[in-house]
Design an enzyme around this catalytic site. Structure first.
Site, PDB file in Angstrom:
ATOM      1  N   LYS A  42       0.729  -1.103   0.059  1.00  0.00           N
ATOM      2  CA  LYS A  42       0.065   0.056   0.119  1.00  0.00           C
ATOM      3  C   LYS A  42       0.737   1.185   0.033  1.00  0.00           C
ATOM      4  O   LYS A  42       0.403   2.348  -0.567  1.00  0.00           O
ATOM      5  CB  LYS A  42      -0.861   0.169   1.251  1.00  0.00           C
ATOM      6  CG  LYS A  42      -1.868  -1.185   1.332  1.00  0.00           C
ATOM      7  CD  LYS A  42      -2.565  -1.184   2.803  1.00  0.00           C
ATOM      8  CE  LYS A  42      -2.996  -2.385   3.233  1.00  0.00           C
ATOM      9  NZ  LYS A  42      -3.698  -2.519   4.614  1.00  0.00           N
ATOM     10  N   GLY A  43       2.016   1.075   0.498  1.00  0.00           N
ATOM     11  CA  GLY A  43       2.828   2.320   0.988  1.00  0.00           C
ATOM     12  C   GLY A  43       3.260   3.242  -0.383  1.00  0.00           C
ATOM     13  O   GLY A  43       3.153   4.574  -0.152  1.00  0.00           O
ATOM     14  N   GLU A  98       7.810   1.741  -5.734  1.00  0.00           N
ATOM     15  CA  GLU A  98       7.893   1.458  -4.382  1.00  0.00           C
ATOM     16  C   GLU A  98       8.111   2.668  -3.696  1.00  0.00           C
ATOM     17  O   GLU A  98       8.739   3.514  -4.152  1.00  0.00           O
ATOM     18  CB  GLU A  98       8.832   0.241  -4.183  1.00  0.00           C
ATOM     19  CG  GLU A  98       9.121  -0.254  -3.035  1.00  0.00           C
ATOM     20  CD  GLU A  98       8.135  -0.852  -2.506  1.00  0.00           C
ATOM     21  OE1 GLU A  98       6.993  -0.524  -2.038  1.00  0.00           O
ATOM     22  OE2 GLU A  98       8.269  -2.411  -2.202  1.00  0.00           O
ATOM     23  N   ASP A 102      14.394  -1.503   1.109  1.00  0.00           N
ATOM     24  CA  ASP A 102      15.126  -1.848   2.339  1.00  0.00           C
ATOM     25  C   ASP A 102      16.075  -2.924   2.168  1.00  0.00           C
ATOM     26  O   ASP A 102      17.256  -2.851   1.663  1.00  0.00           O
ATOM     27  CB  ASP A 102      13.963  -2.339   3.480  1.00  0.00           C
ATOM     28  CG  ASP A 102      14.527  -2.351   4.987  1.00  0.00           C
ATOM     29  OD1 ASP A 102      15.393  -1.568   5.219  1.00  0.00           O
ATOM     30  OD2 ASP A 102      14.159  -3.229   5.431  1.00  0.00           O
ATOM     31  N   LYS A 130      17.464   2.368   1.539  1.00  0.00           N
ATOM     32  CA  LYS A 130      18.305   2.340   2.399  1.00  0.00           C
ATOM     33  C   LYS A 130      19.425   1.380   2.496  1.00  0.00           C
ATOM     34  O   LYS A 130      19.561   0.422   2.522  1.00  0.00           O
ATOM     35  CB  LYS A 130      17.670   1.767   3.854  1.00  0.00           C
ATOM     36  CG  LYS A 130      16.678   2.653   4.495  1.00  0.00           C
ATOM     37  CD  LYS A 130      15.844   1.749   5.951  1.00  0.00           C
ATOM     38  CE  LYS A 130      14.951   2.649   6.373  1.00  0.00           C
ATOM     39  NZ  LYS A 130      14.138   1.626   7.510  1.00  0.00           N
ATOM     40  N   PHE A 151      13.939   4.083  11.119  1.00  0.00           N
ATOM     41  CA  PHE A 151      12.482   4.006  10.542  1.00  0.00           C
ATOM     42  C   PHE A 151      11.639   5.131  10.343  1.00  0.00           C
ATOM     43  O   PHE A 151      11.673   5.957  11.197  1.00  0.00           O
ATOM     44  CB  PHE A 151      11.834   3.000  11.672  1.00  0.00           C
ATOM     45  CG  PHE A 151      10.657   2.359  11.087  1.00  0.00           C
ATOM     46  CD1 PHE A 151      10.797   1.117  10.257  1.00  0.00           C
ATOM     47  CD2 PHE A 151       9.335   2.791  11.069  1.00  0.00           C
ATOM     48  CE1 PHE A 151       9.950   0.482   9.845  1.00  0.00           C
ATOM     49  CE2 PHE A 151       8.217   1.965  10.501  1.00  0.00           C
ATOM     50  CZ  PHE A 151       8.621   1.035   9.635  1.00  0.00           C
ATOM     51  N   ASP A 158       4.242   3.574   6.537  1.00  0.00           N
ATOM     52  CA  ASP A 158       3.363   3.228   7.620  1.00  0.00           C
ATOM     53  C   ASP A 158       4.341   2.674   8.834  1.00  0.00           C
ATOM     54  O   ASP A 158       5.508   1.944   8.494  1.00  0.00           O
ATOM     55  CB  ASP A 158       2.276   2.426   7.250  1.00  0.00           C
ATOM     56  CG  ASP A 158       2.792   1.013   7.196  1.00  0.00           C
ATOM     57  OD1 ASP A 158       3.486   0.700   6.317  1.00  0.00           O
ATOM     58  OD2 ASP A 158       2.189   0.035   7.784  1.00  0.00           O
TER      59      ASP A 158
HETATM   60  P1  IMP Z   1      12.385  -5.126   1.566  1.00  0.00           P
HETATM   61  O1  IMP Z   1      11.935  -6.228   0.781  1.00  0.00           O
HETATM   62  O2  IMP Z   1      13.197  -5.462   2.810  1.00  0.00           O
HETATM   63  O3  IMP Z   1      13.247  -4.246   0.602  1.00  0.00           O
HETATM   64  O4  IMP Z   1      11.246  -4.462   2.116  1.00  0.00           O
HETATM   65  C1  IMP Z   1      10.686  -3.066   1.692  1.00  0.00           C
HETATM   66  C2  IMP Z   1       9.428  -2.968   2.345  1.00  0.00           C
HETATM   67  O5  IMP Z   1       9.752  -2.748   3.860  1.00  0.00           O
HETATM   68  C3  IMP Z   1       8.767  -1.374   2.065  1.00  0.00           C
HETATM   69  O6  IMP Z   1       7.835  -1.726   0.978  1.00  0.00           O
HETATM   70  C4  IMP Z   1       8.043  -0.940   3.256  1.00  0.00           C
HETATM   71  O7  IMP Z   1       6.719  -1.388   3.249  1.00  0.00           O
HETATM   72  C5  IMP Z   1       9.011  -1.819   4.521  1.00  0.00           C
HETATM   73  N1  IMP Z   1       9.930  -0.793   5.099  1.00  0.00           N
HETATM   74  C6  IMP Z   1      11.263  -1.033   5.183  1.00  0.00           C
HETATM   75  N2  IMP Z   1      11.704   0.442   5.721  1.00  0.00           N
HETATM   76  C7  IMP Z   1      10.718   1.041   6.148  1.00  0.00           C
HETATM   77  C8  IMP Z   1      10.527   2.227   6.969  1.00  0.00           C
HETATM   78  O8  IMP Z   1      11.599   2.764   7.454  1.00  0.00           O
HETATM   79  N3  IMP Z   1       9.500   2.664   7.153  1.00  0.00           N
HETATM   80  C9  IMP Z   1       8.247   2.132   6.637  1.00  0.00           C
HETATM   81  N4  IMP Z   1       8.343   1.014   5.969  1.00  0.00           N
HETATM   82  C10 IMP Z   1       9.371   0.303   5.859  1.00  0.00           C
HETATM   83 MG    MG Z   2       4.812  -1.352   3.186  1.00  0.00          MG
END
Ligand code: IMP
Ligand code: MG
Length: 178
Positions: A42-43, A98, A102, A130, A151, A158
């Site tokens: 949703k982000g 996106e 992360d 990040k 965070f 969210d």
């Molecule tokens: P990845 O698969 O680890 O890259 O996850 C990415 C997802 O983690 C993003 O779509 C967010 O939903 C969540 N996420 C990672 N860091 C943050 C943050 O600092 N704030 C909010 N959501 C985050």
């Molecule tokens: Mg998310």
């Protein structure tokens, strides 16, 4: 809500500048071509809503909701697609939108999924990144900016479904999520 924020990281104006920068790169790279924007729910809905209104290229929209898991047992992780796109992307230019990258697992798996469905090109636009948290090596063509390992919430991002409606991005007070 604002009492939960330790520090404002990016104001609405600063976010706007990042969105415009990404949009002009996309407009340049896809001049004369059609793009399927796949909005990762949703982000990224707020970022995507602003971004697509700055696009001059021909763009169609679709939506996907996914999560990655399995990193404990497999190296690549497994993708769980909760909501899939309806669009046939065979031979199309796909832009995955996106909010934040992360570990990179989610986008890595989604990119592979789009490629296996026969997309002509698959590119990624993420407002934030990040880099210190990355566990997979993944190319992200369009990034608003890198941030430190903290965070952040707001502008769609969210914590337990909260703070998405803030028009700025802030760092959450540690006591809120610990
Ligand atoms: P990845 O698969 O680890 O890259 O996850 C990415 C997802 O983690 C993003 O779509 C967010 O939903 C969540 N996420 C990672 N860091 C943050 C943050 O600092 N704030 C909010 N959501 C985050
Ligand atoms: Mg998310």
């Amino acid at each position: 809500m604002h009492n939960d924020i330790k520090e404002i990281l990016f104001t609405k104006q600063e976010i706007d500048m990042m969105v415009h920068k990404i949009a002009s790169q996309i407009n340049e790279d896809f001049k004369g071509e059609e793009l399927i924007a796949v909005i990762i729910l949703k982000g990224s809905m707020i970022f995507a809503a602003d971004l697509i209104r700055c696009l001059t290229v021909n763009v169609k929209l679709d939506f996907m909701q996914a999560s990655s898991y399995g990193s404990g047992t497999t190296s690549s992780g497994v993708i769980n697609i909760k909501k899939d796109i309806d669009t046939d992307i065979k031979g199309k230019n796909v832009l995955l939108i996106e909010d934040i990258i992360d570990s990179g697992n989610t986008l890595n798996l989604l990119k592979q999924e789009m490629q296996s469905r026969g997309a002509k090109t698959v590119k990624i636009a993420s407002l934030l990144s990040k880099p210190d948290r990355r566990v997979v090596d993944i190319e992200v063509e369009y990034i608003g900016t890198d941030i430190l390992d903290e965070f952040v919430v707001g502008y769609g991002l969210d914590m337990d479904e909260k703070y998405r409606q803030m028009d700025y991005i802030g760092i959450l007070k540690p006591e809120i999520y610990m």
